[in-house]
Design a protein around this motif. Sequence first.
Motif, PDB file in Angstrom:
ATOM      1  N   THR A 160       0.782  -1.301  -0.111  1.00  0.00           N
ATOM      2  CA  THR A 160      -0.137   0.172  -0.046  1.00  0.00           C
ATOM      3  C   THR A 160       1.022   1.457  -0.091  1.00  0.00           C
ATOM      4  OG1 THR A 160      -1.923  -1.174   1.128  1.00  0.00           O
ATOM      5  CG2 THR A 160      -1.716   1.250   1.091  1.00  0.00           C
ATOM      6  N   MET A 161       1.965   1.130   0.796  1.00  0.00           N
ATOM      7  CA  MET A 161       2.754   2.595   0.857  1.00  0.00           C
ATOM      8  C   MET A 161       3.470   2.782  -0.519  1.00  0.00           C
ATOM      9  SD  MET A 161       2.153   3.894   3.485  1.00  0.00           S
ATOM     10  CE  MET A 161       3.384   5.204   3.106  1.00  0.00           C
ATOM     11  N   GLY A 162       3.724   1.506  -1.061  1.00  0.00           N
ATOM     12  CA  GLY A 162       4.451   1.537  -2.547  1.00  0.00           C
ATOM     13  C   GLY A 162       3.655   2.253  -3.250  1.00  0.00           C
ATOM     14  N   ILE A 163       2.499   1.771  -3.570  1.00  0.00           N
ATOM     15  CA  ILE A 163       1.536   2.418  -4.485  1.00  0.00           C
ATOM     16  C   ILE A 163       1.198   3.893  -3.984  1.00  0.00           C
ATOM     17  CG2 ILE A 163      -0.994   2.187  -5.414  1.00  0.00           C
ATOM     18  CD1 ILE A 163      -0.481  -0.701  -5.090  1.00  0.00           C
ATOM     19  N   ALA A 164       0.946   4.012  -2.831  1.00  0.00           N
ATOM     20  CA  ALA A 164       0.801   5.419  -2.124  1.00  0.00           C
ATOM     21  C   ALA A 164       1.649   6.377  -2.534  1.00  0.00           C
ATOM     22  CB  ALA A 164       0.518   5.403  -0.561  1.00  0.00           C
ATOM     23  N   ILE A 165       3.052   5.963  -2.441  1.00  0.00           N
ATOM     24  CA  ILE A 165       4.036   7.028  -2.978  1.00  0.00           C
ATOM     25  C   ILE A 165       3.967   7.247  -4.278  1.00  0.00           C
ATOM     26  CG2 ILE A 165       6.418   7.181  -3.210  1.00  0.00           C
ATOM     27  CD1 ILE A 165       6.790   5.612  -0.474  1.00  0.00           C
ATOM     28  N   GLY A 166       3.762   5.860  -5.133  1.00  0.00           N
ATOM     29  CA  GLY A 166       3.565   6.388  -6.742  1.00  0.00           C
ATOM     30  C   GLY A 166       2.697   7.301  -6.952  1.00  0.00           C
ATOM     31  N   SER A 167       1.286   6.719  -6.629  1.00  0.00           N
ATOM     32  CA  SER A 167       0.093   7.511  -7.035  1.00  0.00           C
ATOM     33  C   SER A 167       0.078   9.045  -6.646  1.00  0.00           C
ATOM     34  CB  SER A 167      -1.139   6.882  -6.363  1.00  0.00           C
ATOM     35  OG  SER A 167      -1.340   6.987  -5.008  1.00  0.00           O
ATOM     36  N   ALA A 168       0.828   9.205  -5.285  1.00  0.00           N
ATOM     37  CA  ALA A 168       0.915  10.638  -4.757  1.00  0.00           C
ATOM     38  C   ALA A 168       1.976  11.307  -5.512  1.00  0.00           C
ATOM     39  CB  ALA A 168       1.554  10.718  -3.315  1.00  0.00           C
ATOM     40  N   SER A 169       3.024  10.749  -6.090  1.00  0.00           N
ATOM     41  CA  SER A 169       3.911  11.441  -7.040  1.00  0.00           C
ATOM     42  C   SER A 169       3.216  11.824  -8.268  1.00  0.00           C
ATOM     43  CB  SER A 169       4.871  10.218  -7.343  1.00  0.00           C
ATOM     44  OG  SER A 169       5.679  10.064  -6.174  1.00  0.00           O
ATOM     45  N   ILE A 170       2.177  10.838  -8.862  1.00  0.00           N
ATOM     46  CA  ILE A 170       1.595  11.250 -10.238  1.00  0.00           C
ATOM     47  C   ILE A 170       0.629  12.574  -9.808  1.00  0.00           C
ATOM     48  CG2 ILE A 170      -0.244  10.682 -11.618  1.00  0.00           C
ATOM     49  CD1 ILE A 170       1.807   9.000 -12.227  1.00  0.00           C
ATOM     50  N   VAL A 171      -0.093  12.349  -8.668  1.00  0.00           N
ATOM     51  CA  VAL A 171      -1.123  13.470  -8.299  1.00  0.00           C
ATOM     52  C   VAL A 171      -0.139  14.709  -8.122  1.00  0.00           C
ATOM     53  CG1 VAL A 171      -2.717  14.370  -6.740  1.00  0.00           C
ATOM     54  CG2 VAL A 171      -2.776  12.200  -7.329  1.00  0.00           C
TER      55      VAL A 171
ATOM     56  N   GLY B 237       6.584  10.741 -12.127  1.00  0.00           N
ATOM     57  CA  GLY B 237       5.428   9.986 -11.193  1.00  0.00           C
ATOM     58  C   GLY B 237       5.124   8.565 -11.639  1.00  0.00           C
ATOM     59  N   VAL B 238       5.155   8.438 -13.069  1.00  0.00           N
ATOM     60  CA  VAL B 238       4.869   6.956 -13.684  1.00  0.00           C
ATOM     61  C   VAL B 238       6.220   6.265 -13.230  1.00  0.00           C
ATOM     62  CG1 VAL B 238       4.521   5.812 -15.691  1.00  0.00           C
ATOM     63  CG2 VAL B 238       3.210   8.182 -15.353  1.00  0.00           C
ATOM     64  N   PHE B 239       7.260   6.818 -13.603  1.00  0.00           N
ATOM     65  CA  PHE B 239       8.213   6.011 -12.941  1.00  0.00           C
ATOM     66  C   PHE B 239       8.274   5.325 -11.654  1.00  0.00           C
ATOM     67  CE2 PHE B 239      12.938   5.602 -11.213  1.00  0.00           C
ATOM     68  CZ  PHE B 239      12.974   4.450 -12.014  1.00  0.00           C
ATOM     69  N   ILE B 240       7.993   6.286 -10.802  1.00  0.00           N
ATOM     70  CA  ILE B 240       7.865   5.803  -9.282  1.00  0.00           C
ATOM     71  C   ILE B 240       6.824   4.691  -9.098  1.00  0.00           C
ATOM     72  CG2 ILE B 240       7.282   6.874  -7.024  1.00  0.00           C
ATOM     73  CD1 ILE B 240       8.693   9.418  -7.710  1.00  0.00           C
ATOM     74  N   LEU B 241       5.701   4.820  -9.709  1.00  0.00           N
ATOM     75  CA  LEU B 241       4.625   4.111  -9.973  1.00  0.00           C
ATOM     76  C   LEU B 241       4.735   2.718 -10.240  1.00  0.00           C
ATOM     77  CD1 LEU B 241       1.577   4.181  -8.865  1.00  0.00           C
ATOM     78  CD2 LEU B 241       1.132   4.797 -10.873  1.00  0.00           C
ATOM     79  N   LEU B 242       5.761   2.591 -11.545  1.00  0.00           N
ATOM     80  CA  LEU B 242       6.306   1.703 -12.009  1.00  0.00           C
ATOM     81  C   LEU B 242       7.264   0.660 -10.903  1.00  0.00           C
ATOM     82  CD1 LEU B 242       7.139   2.520 -15.673  1.00  0.00           C
ATOM     83  CD2 LEU B 242       5.301   1.128 -14.904  1.00  0.00           C
ATOM     84  N   VAL B 243       7.940   1.567 -10.297  1.00  0.00           N
ATOM     85  CA  VAL B 243       8.843   0.902  -9.252  1.00  0.00           C
ATOM     86  C   VAL B 243       8.009   0.379  -8.142  1.00  0.00           C
ATOM     87  CG1 VAL B 243      10.538   1.374  -7.541  1.00  0.00           C
ATOM     88  CG2 VAL B 243      10.989   2.308  -9.880  1.00  0.00           C
ATOM     89  N   ALA B 244       6.779   0.936  -7.870  1.00  0.00           N
ATOM     90  CA  ALA B 244       5.910   0.625  -6.799  1.00  0.00           C
ATOM     91  C   ALA B 244       5.296  -0.660  -7.285  1.00  0.00           C
ATOM     92  CB  ALA B 244       5.021   1.630  -6.516  1.00  0.00           C
TER      93      ALA B 244
END
Length: 463
Positions: A25-36, A334-341
């Motif tokens: 959840t934290m991994g996706i949260a960081i990625g989605s927050a980065s996108i937003v 943001g997309v890159f961080i989400l892919l890592v997540a």
Amino acid sequence: MKLLDYFKLGWDQLKRRVVVTLLCTMGIAIGSASIVVAISFGESLHQYSQKQMSKLLMSDEIIVTGGGRAEGADPNDPNSAKPYELTKAKIGMMRTFPHIKALATYRTLNQFEFEVDSKKGYIDEIFATELDTLPAFGHELQQGGPSEQENTIILSYGATMGLFDSQLSKTRQQQLQSTSEREARNAWQEQQYIAYPVYQKQIVLKPRIFRSNDVGETVDIQIPVRVVGILKKPEGFTDDMLMRQKTAYVSPALGKRLQEAIVQMNGGKVKEGKNSSQTADYNKVQIKVDSSAHVKEVESLLKKLKLTTSTNLQREESMQNQLFTVRLIFGGAGVFILLVASISIIVAMTMSTYQRKRQIGIMKVLGANLGQIRNMFMVESALLGLLGGLVGILVSYWVIWGISIAIMHFNPPGPGPQENILFISPWILPVGLFFAIMTGVLSGIYPAIKASRTDALTAIKRD
């Protein structure tokens, strides 16, 4: 199995594996927050830059002048320029054009002196225009406002500074004798920066002419006018810069009188040079469009009237293209961080398949088919993405709030109502949530397929 059953099973599994659920959840949260945050940064910069460019570049304004002569026309033929002149009939047609917020005619008159209370000042440019249109073109008034009376004038803040006083000049000479020259100069300079209160006072305008030797001379033509307004002091300008902004605004009728006085002063002939005058009532028209997006449309209509137009739209488009590149960079990060997540979800769900082989084997023995096994893992991954997206939205608000506070701390607000530079538009939230859920779904495809291919008997025997 119904969709609700899948959600119940998925939710039960997430509650059982609390640590894994929290990490994913934290991994996706960081990625989605980065996108937003990235999209919000781009959107905020876009809107803020548009407002600033509209103020500084005036990209929503059009300057209209006469079009000159047709190509190949005889310059000595006065009739060759008539179709391209700026006339009252054309201005009347302009007022009917769509998307026009305000329209003002302008005549520019140069070099005037004025007297008030035994003090003397000067004005570099007087603009004859419709005074009630000044606020529409960004000229804020500090005192007073337009008047229906003809003999009225609105001065810029700089025009009220640095007025010459003969008595003050004598005092300065005395200071030079009693104190050091440096101290006297500083005292005199401080007095020059003080704005003299001329609001609601009568001043006497005197035109200046320039002879062939470029020496300015005043003539015995006095035009009394009343100061009915003072423009607001511009922000971000030094006193030296304000001292050079000596302009004023009068009505078209008074401008015509001043023009006639100048022509009379030059012996009834229009003199070329610093104080060249125009025989028409105006030499340009300024148009305020309701949005810079409609500038090209209005500009095309003006060109059909055989008029010359000038805008800052190209400069705005160039800057917007640069900002679009910045928005792409933010979004890509943001997309890159989400892919890592998403990798963390794949790893977690793959580990879950190994840990739950016995459960999968029992479900198959009891009659669960491959599709049901896949759907169970896919829904579980989607729930992880949903949880991460919701937490990411909350985190993104905290990030934007923190950055806004930092901006306000390092950039103290000026006078007047303040607006947030950074904000999150409502349409960005579903986008961030969509990316989070899609990350969960796509990340769960491989573990779901692997789980569905688990051999039931082998899984039961091994456990």
